[in-house]
Design an enzyme around this catalytic site. Structure first.
Site, PDB file in Angstrom:
ATOM      1  CG  PHE A 142       5.254   0.820   6.471  1.00 29.51           C
ATOM      2  CD1 PHE A 142       6.194  -0.194   6.344  1.00 29.51           C
ATOM      3  CD2 PHE A 142       4.083   0.714   5.728  1.00 29.51           C
ATOM      4  CE1 PHE A 142       5.979  -1.283   5.502  1.00 29.51           C
ATOM      5  CE2 PHE A 142       3.854  -0.369   4.882  1.00 29.51           C
ATOM      6  CZ  PHE A 142       4.806  -1.373   4.769  1.00 29.51           C
ATOM      7  CG  ASP A 227       1.189   7.247   3.465  1.00 30.84           C
ATOM      8  OD1 ASP A 227      -0.016   6.916   3.478  1.00 30.84           O
ATOM      9  OD2 ASP A 227       2.107   6.439   3.246  1.00 30.84           O
ATOM     10  CE  LYS A 256      -2.759   0.533   5.083  1.00 36.94           C
ATOM     11  NZ  LYS A 256      -2.279  -0.823   5.024  1.00 36.94           N
TER      12      LYS A 256
HETATM   13  C1  LIG Z   1       0.999   4.685   5.900  1.00 37.44           C
HETATM   14  C2  LIG Z   1       1.036   3.619   4.849  1.00 37.44           C
HETATM   15  N1  LIG Z   1       1.407   3.942   3.598  1.00 37.44           N
HETATM   16  C3  LIG Z   1       1.438   3.023   2.610  1.00 37.44           C
HETATM   17  C4  LIG Z   1       1.122   1.705   2.849  1.00 37.44           C
HETATM   18  C5  LIG Z   1       1.213   0.708   1.728  1.00 37.44           C
HETATM   19  O1  LIG Z   1      -0.024   0.302   1.295  1.00 37.44           O
HETATM   20  P1  LIG Z   1      -0.162  -1.045   0.410  1.00 37.44           P
HETATM   21  O2  LIG Z   1       0.180  -2.183   1.321  1.00 37.44           O
HETATM   22  O3  LIG Z   1      -1.593  -1.054  -0.046  1.00 37.44           O
HETATM   23  O4  LIG Z   1       0.802  -0.922  -0.713  1.00 37.44           O
HETATM   24  C6  LIG Z   1       0.714   1.331   4.142  1.00 37.44           C
HETATM   25  C7  LIG Z   1       0.376  -0.083   4.436  1.00 37.44           C
HETATM   26  O5  LIG Z   1       0.382  -0.534   5.555  1.00 37.44           O
HETATM   27  C8  LIG Z   1       0.685   2.304   5.160  1.00 37.44           C
HETATM   28  O6  LIG Z   1       0.337   1.990   6.412  1.00 37.44           O
END
Ligand SMILES: Cc1ncc(COP(=O)(O)O)c(C=O)c1O
Length: 403
Positions: A142, A227, A256
């Site tokens: 994700f 990530d 976040k």
């Molecule tokens: C591991 C990871 N990467 C990227 C994202 C995407 O972030 P955003 O919702 O701020 O675009 C999330 C969101 O849950 C995430 O958990």
């Protein structure tokens, strides 16, 4: 006329796109680990806005920084410079040991930015033929919701109906270093991976996986992009989850909690070589790196490190996991986690995690089901022992069939 929860829910249902199925709780206020709904009922937040509110709701120091900056200057665009950006760069680079920083807003934008930079690095530095760059990703990943990102998702809900998608991605199983090695070609420019797969249900890879991945990336000149948008900034009991693995990524994505939940702030952190390929006009964002975002992020990072939140995540996370593991429940299949990133996986016969989250809501604990059978517990990192004890008093009857 005073509006009640049911009124807000009806209005949302009527006017909003139904791209979420939230718990039916309408929140009006938050402080630390607690939130209150419009009727004044109090809940312990065990989601922390998917780990964006690691510092606790409405942290007073971050609030003060935001208000002070909002009174002075909020947005200049990157057409001009602002007095917060350089200091944000300095502080985030020092804290994370990075050489270059690219500020963006949402997590998905940070991921997109990394993909662009790494592809360009592949052509200009690694020497991959134009248009041939490949990035390896993991099954059940994700990384966000943009078209490029959902194009390499393996979740039918995330990608179904949204094609055509961008080419240039290969999917391998998470946690399988041999499969990763087999997927590497001379055109592989990057490996994009979560240290712990959050949305997949807090999936922790086997010991040694990332050490081997790091070796392979170095050996094949492949950029390791971690990530850490969800795992980073204290969630797992370390500043970055890579520390648990004893490795260093080439590119790290954070978002976040970089703002403590006040504002969308994300960043790509890298060595000089990768972000160094971006030249004026090749990438940008009107809001990325704005003074309000930078002031908020600077305060959010200070609070996280100066107030012992990362250590608290490790200590209270271990305590919470131990308490959960001690539950005598025949519906719990496994309790796993790192720091305060915890999953309680239920047996499939339990009938799905959602109903247990609703039962927890009725007892004042807000948690989110993920991938059907898993309850994720990820409270703000300011949680204390007494609050965990209180949470367990609510969780135990729900998971042991007493309610
Ligand atoms: C591991 C990871 N990467 C990227 C994202 C995407 O972030 P955003 O919702 O701020 O675009 C999330 C969101 O849950 C995430 O958990």
């Amino acid at each position: 006329m005073t509006m009640l929860s049911a009124d807000f829910i009806a209005l949302e249902q009527a006017l909003g796109a139904h791209n979420y199925k939230p718990l039916d709780v309408v929140l009006a206020r938050g402080e630390g680990v607690w939130v209150w709904d419009v009727e004044g009922r109090r809940y312990l937040d065990c989601l922390s806005a998917y780990s964006a509110v690691n510092q606790g709701h409405c942290h007073p120091r971050i609030l003060a920084a935001m208000v002070e900056q909002a009174k002075k200057l909020t947005l200049t665009s990157r057409a001009f410079r602002n007095e917060q950006l350089a200091l944000f760069y300095e502080e985030v680079a020092t804290l994370t040991g990075s050489h270059k920083v690219l500020p963006m807003n949402s997590g998905a934008e940070a991921v997109e930015s990394a993909i662009k930079a790494v592809r360009k690095w592949g052509y200009e530095v690694k020497g991959v033929p134009e248009g041939q760059a490949e990035i390896i990703v993991c099954a059940n990943n994700f990384h966000g919701r943009t078209i490029t990102i959902v194009g390499f998702s393996t979740d039918p809900d995330a990608r179904g109906g949204f094609g055509p998608f961008a080419p240039g991605f290969r999917v391998v199983p998470f946690g399988d270093a041999a499969a990763f090695e087999a997927a590497i070609t001379p055109n592989t420019v990057g490996f994009l991976v979560e240290p712990i797969q959050g949305e997949a249900g807090v999936v922790i890879p086997p010991a040694g996986y990332f050490k081997r991945v790091r070796e392979l990336c170095t050996a094949h000149n492949v950029t390791l992009i971690l990530d850490e948008i969800q795992t980073g900034l204290g969630r797992t009991g370390k500043l970055l989850a890579e520390e648990h693995e004893g490795i260093e990524a080439d590119v790290t994505l954070i978002g976040k909690a970089l703002s403590g939940g006040f504002y969308p702030v994300s960043a790509v952190l890298s060595n000089s070589e990768v972000l160094g390929v971006l030249k004026p006009g090749q990438h940008g964002s009107t809001f990325g790196g704005n003074p309000l975002a930078c002031a908020v992020a600077r305060a959010a990072l200070k609070v996280l490190t100066e107030e012992g939140m990362i250590e608290n995540s490790a200590v209270q996370g271990a305590y919470f996991q131990q308490a959960l593991a001690g539950l005598r429940s025949n519906i719990v299949r496994e309790v796993r986690g790192r720091g305060l990133m915890i999953a309680v996986e239920l047996h499939p016969e339990a009938g799905g995690a959602r109903r247990y989250c609703e039962a927890l809501q009725a007892r004042g604990v807000l948690a989110k089901d993920t991938h059907g059978d898993t309850i994720r517990l990820a409270p703000p990192l300011v949680i204390g022992r007494e609050e965990i004890d209180w949470a367990m008093e609510q969780i135990e009857p729900v998971l042991t069939g007493a309610v």
